[in-house]
Design an enzyme around this catalytic site. Structure first.
Site, PDB file in Angstrom:
ATOM      1  N   TYR A 242       0.816  -1.232   0.064  1.00  0.00           N
ATOM      2  CA  TYR A 242      -0.289  -0.044  -0.028  1.00  0.00           C
ATOM      3  C   TYR A 242       0.959   1.274   0.073  1.00  0.00           C
ATOM      4  O   TYR A 242       0.675   2.009  -0.857  1.00  0.00           O
ATOM      5  CB  TYR A 242      -0.981  -0.118   1.228  1.00  0.00           C
ATOM      6  CG  TYR A 242      -1.495   1.621   1.395  1.00  0.00           C
ATOM      7  CD1 TYR A 242      -2.419   2.102   0.447  1.00  0.00           C
ATOM      8  CD2 TYR A 242      -1.146   2.074   2.399  1.00  0.00           C
ATOM      9  CE1 TYR A 242      -2.900   3.376   0.813  1.00  0.00           C
ATOM     10  CE2 TYR A 242      -1.477   3.515   2.901  1.00  0.00           C
ATOM     11  CZ  TYR A 242      -2.610   3.895   1.937  1.00  0.00           C
ATOM     12  OH  TYR A 242      -3.051   5.425   2.147  1.00  0.00           O
TER      13      TYR A 242
HETATM   14  N1  LIG Z   1      -8.045   7.773   6.082  1.00  0.00           N
HETATM   15  C1  LIG Z   1      -6.871   7.616   6.502  1.00  0.00           C
HETATM   16  O1  LIG Z   1      -6.292   7.728   7.683  1.00  0.00           O
HETATM   17  C2  LIG Z   1      -5.925   7.996   5.575  1.00  0.00           C
HETATM   18  C3  LIG Z   1      -4.323   8.069   5.636  1.00  0.00           C
HETATM   19  C4  LIG Z   1      -3.590   8.546   4.730  1.00  0.00           C
HETATM   20  C5  LIG Z   1      -4.040   8.407   3.246  1.00  0.00           C
HETATM   21  N2  LIG Z   1      -5.418   8.521   3.123  1.00  0.00           N
HETATM   22  C6  LIG Z   1      -5.939   8.504   1.543  1.00  0.00           C
HETATM   23  O2  LIG Z   1      -6.790   9.183   1.707  1.00  0.00           O
HETATM   24  C7  LIG Z   1      -7.682   8.729   0.558  1.00  0.00           C
HETATM   25  C8  LIG Z   1      -9.099   8.547   1.009  1.00  0.00           C
HETATM   26  O3  LIG Z   1      -9.111   7.655   2.201  1.00  0.00           O
HETATM   27  P1  LIG Z   1     -10.327   7.120   2.881  1.00  0.00           P
HETATM   28  O4  LIG Z   1      -9.940   6.938   4.475  1.00  0.00           O
HETATM   29  O5  LIG Z   1     -11.434   8.105   2.589  1.00  0.00           O
HETATM   30  O6  LIG Z   1     -10.662   5.816   2.240  1.00  0.00           O
HETATM   31  P2  LIG Z   1     -11.973   4.827   2.017  1.00  0.00           P
HETATM   32  O7  LIG Z   1     -11.611   3.490   1.843  1.00  0.00           O
HETATM   33  O8  LIG Z   1     -13.167   5.247   2.883  1.00  0.00           O
HETATM   34  O9  LIG Z   1     -12.253   5.394   0.526  1.00  0.00           O
HETATM   35  C9  LIG Z   1     -11.859   5.170  -0.428  1.00  0.00           C
HETATM   36  C10 LIG Z   1     -12.492   5.637  -1.834  1.00  0.00           C
HETATM   37  O10 LIG Z   1     -11.804   5.016  -3.043  1.00  0.00           O
HETATM   38  C11 LIG Z   1     -12.708   4.355  -3.970  1.00  0.00           C
HETATM   39  N3  LIG Z   1     -12.151   3.577  -4.567  1.00  0.00           N
HETATM   40  C12 LIG Z   1     -11.470   2.333  -4.057  1.00  0.00           C
HETATM   41  N4  LIG Z   1     -10.995   1.629  -5.104  1.00  0.00           N
HETATM   42  C13 LIG Z   1     -11.573   2.066  -6.223  1.00  0.00           C
HETATM   43  C14 LIG Z   1     -11.310   1.828  -7.522  1.00  0.00           C
HETATM   44  N5  LIG Z   1     -10.819   0.753  -7.843  1.00  0.00           N
HETATM   45  N6  LIG Z   1     -11.932   2.412  -8.393  1.00  0.00           N
HETATM   46  C15 LIG Z   1     -12.790   3.625  -8.108  1.00  0.00           C
HETATM   47  N7  LIG Z   1     -12.756   4.060  -6.759  1.00  0.00           N
HETATM   48  C16 LIG Z   1     -12.270   3.222  -5.991  1.00  0.00           C
HETATM   49  C17 LIG Z   1     -13.688   4.060  -3.049  1.00  0.00           C
HETATM   50  O11 LIG Z   1     -14.959   3.588  -3.513  1.00  0.00           O
HETATM   51  C18 LIG Z   1     -13.922   4.914  -1.938  1.00  0.00           C
HETATM   52  O12 LIG Z   1     -14.856   5.918  -2.313  1.00  0.00           O
HETATM   53  C19 LIG Z   1      -6.996   7.439  -0.023  1.00  0.00           C
HETATM   54  O13 LIG Z   1      -6.260   7.850  -0.959  1.00  0.00           O
HETATM   55  C20 LIG Z   1      -6.121   7.051   1.160  1.00  0.00           C
HETATM   56  O14 LIG Z   1      -4.965   6.359   0.692  1.00  0.00           O
HETATM   57  C21 LIG Z   1      -6.204   8.162   4.083  1.00  0.00           C
END
Ligand SMILES: NC(=O)c1ccc[n+]([C@@H]2O[C@H](COP(=O)([O-])OP(=O)(O)OC[C@H]3O[C@@H](n4cnc5c(N)ncnc54)[C@H](O)[C@@H]3O)[C@@H](O)[C@H]2O)c1
Length: 301
Positions: free
Chosen positions: A160
């Protein structure tokens, strides 16, 4: 950096394209932008079933929600062309470390080619401001005590984290090869350890605390002595909105940003679990289940 202030009025009437809009951060971002009067199109997979913030907050009623895979370039391209966005927030990703170990090919396909696909849409149909949301895990981990600086080597350890390092590199190449010349400002924002309402994902500390306590079980904390830059979801969102606005207005603000709290606001995961247990009351309690050794147990917090 100079002190920057964001004005949500800037977003009124702006056409915005958000990938990952059905997720935790994406739902908050959609809500904020639609309240600010923006015209939002989202592109993502279906929201997770039971429960999902996207459904609970009825996000689909206030934006144009397109359900599709970021790896389906033709569908993404059609949605992008139709939306003609000025500002793009790229959040769609497979975001869980443990899933990255279980499904590395899927994780790389989504996180790397997904980035290529959305940037390719912007190259073909234009944009005035692009923000790629990555993570603080993109860096080569040198086990330094306090954080990373933006110019440190990108080489995340597990699939990841590494896929997000690759997403950064894809962005750098698109900037150097296309966007700089076309005058399109692009930034990446590296935040981590986000907490807040509506996050139901696995392996995240607060959802884990709530799931365990609601079932009368002891909370398992894998790395209680790890200090993490925990931040509320509105904090990185504020930074994303500010970066996208500032670089739209003046390209000099495009760049690569760490997004997190001050060192003094970072807490150990065990301290956070203590805060949770005090707030939850009843019989909430946690125990240390660090098993040592393997990369996976070390990396999941
Ligand atoms: N939540 C955290 O602590 C955190 C920390 C660091 C980075 N991030 C980054 O922030 C972003 C959002 O994270 P989140 O916590 O909201 O995650 P989440 O899992 O709640 O949301 C992920 C989103 O990506 C979409 N997605 C996943 N695979 C997909 C695909 N193949 N095609 C289209 N859409 C797809 C899902 O449908 C969803 O809408 C991500 O890029 C994640 O890497 C999150």
């Amino acid at each position: 950096m100079e002190k920057m202030v964001m004005d949500l009025k800037f977003y009124k009437g702006k056409k915005i394209f958000i990938t990952g809009h059905t997720g935790f951060k994406g739902s908050w971002l959609c809500k904020t932008l639609s309240m600010a009067g923006a015209v939002v199109t989202g592109y993502s997979l279906e929201p997770p079933t039971n429960p999902s913030l996207f459904e609970i907050a009825q996000i689909g009623k206030t934006i144009d929600s397109v359900i599709g895979d970021i790896c389906d370039f033709e569908k993404l391209k059609a949605a992008y062309e139709e939306a003609q966005p000025e500002i793009v927030f790229h959040l769609a990703a497979q975001p869980i470390v443990r899933t990255g170990y279980e499904q590395p090919r899927y994780t790389y396909a989504t996180n790397v080619m997904g980035t290529v696909n959305i940037l390719e849409c912007a190259r073909l149909y234009g944009a005035k401001s692009i923000l790629n949301v990555t993570t603080d895990k993109v860096y080569l981990n040198r086990e330094w005590e306090w954080g990373f600086r933006e110019d440190e080597p990108l080489d995340g350890f597990d699939p990841y984290s590494n896929s997000k390092s690759c997403s950064e590199l894809v962005t750098h190449s698109y900037v150097n090869s296309f966007f700089k010349e076309e005058g399109i400002p692009v930034s990446t924002a590296r935040a981590g350890n986000v907490i807040g309402g509506g996050d139901f994902a696995r392996d995240r500390i607060i959802p884990d605390c709530i799931r365990a306590s609601a079932n009368g079980e002891t909370i398992i904390v894998r790395n209680p002595y790890s200090t993490r830059p925990y931040q509320h979801v509105l904090e990185p969102l504020y930074a994303y909105l500010m970066i996208a606005q500032k670089q739209y207005e003046d390209k000099k603000y495009s760049g690569y940003y760490n997004v997190g709290p001050n060192e003094t606001d970072c807490v150990q995961t065990g301290e956070l679990a203590d805060i949770f247990c005090n707030a939850w009351g009843e019989d909430a309690k946690w125990e240390n289940k660090f098993m040592g050794g393997g990369g996976l147990t070390k990396l999941i917090s």
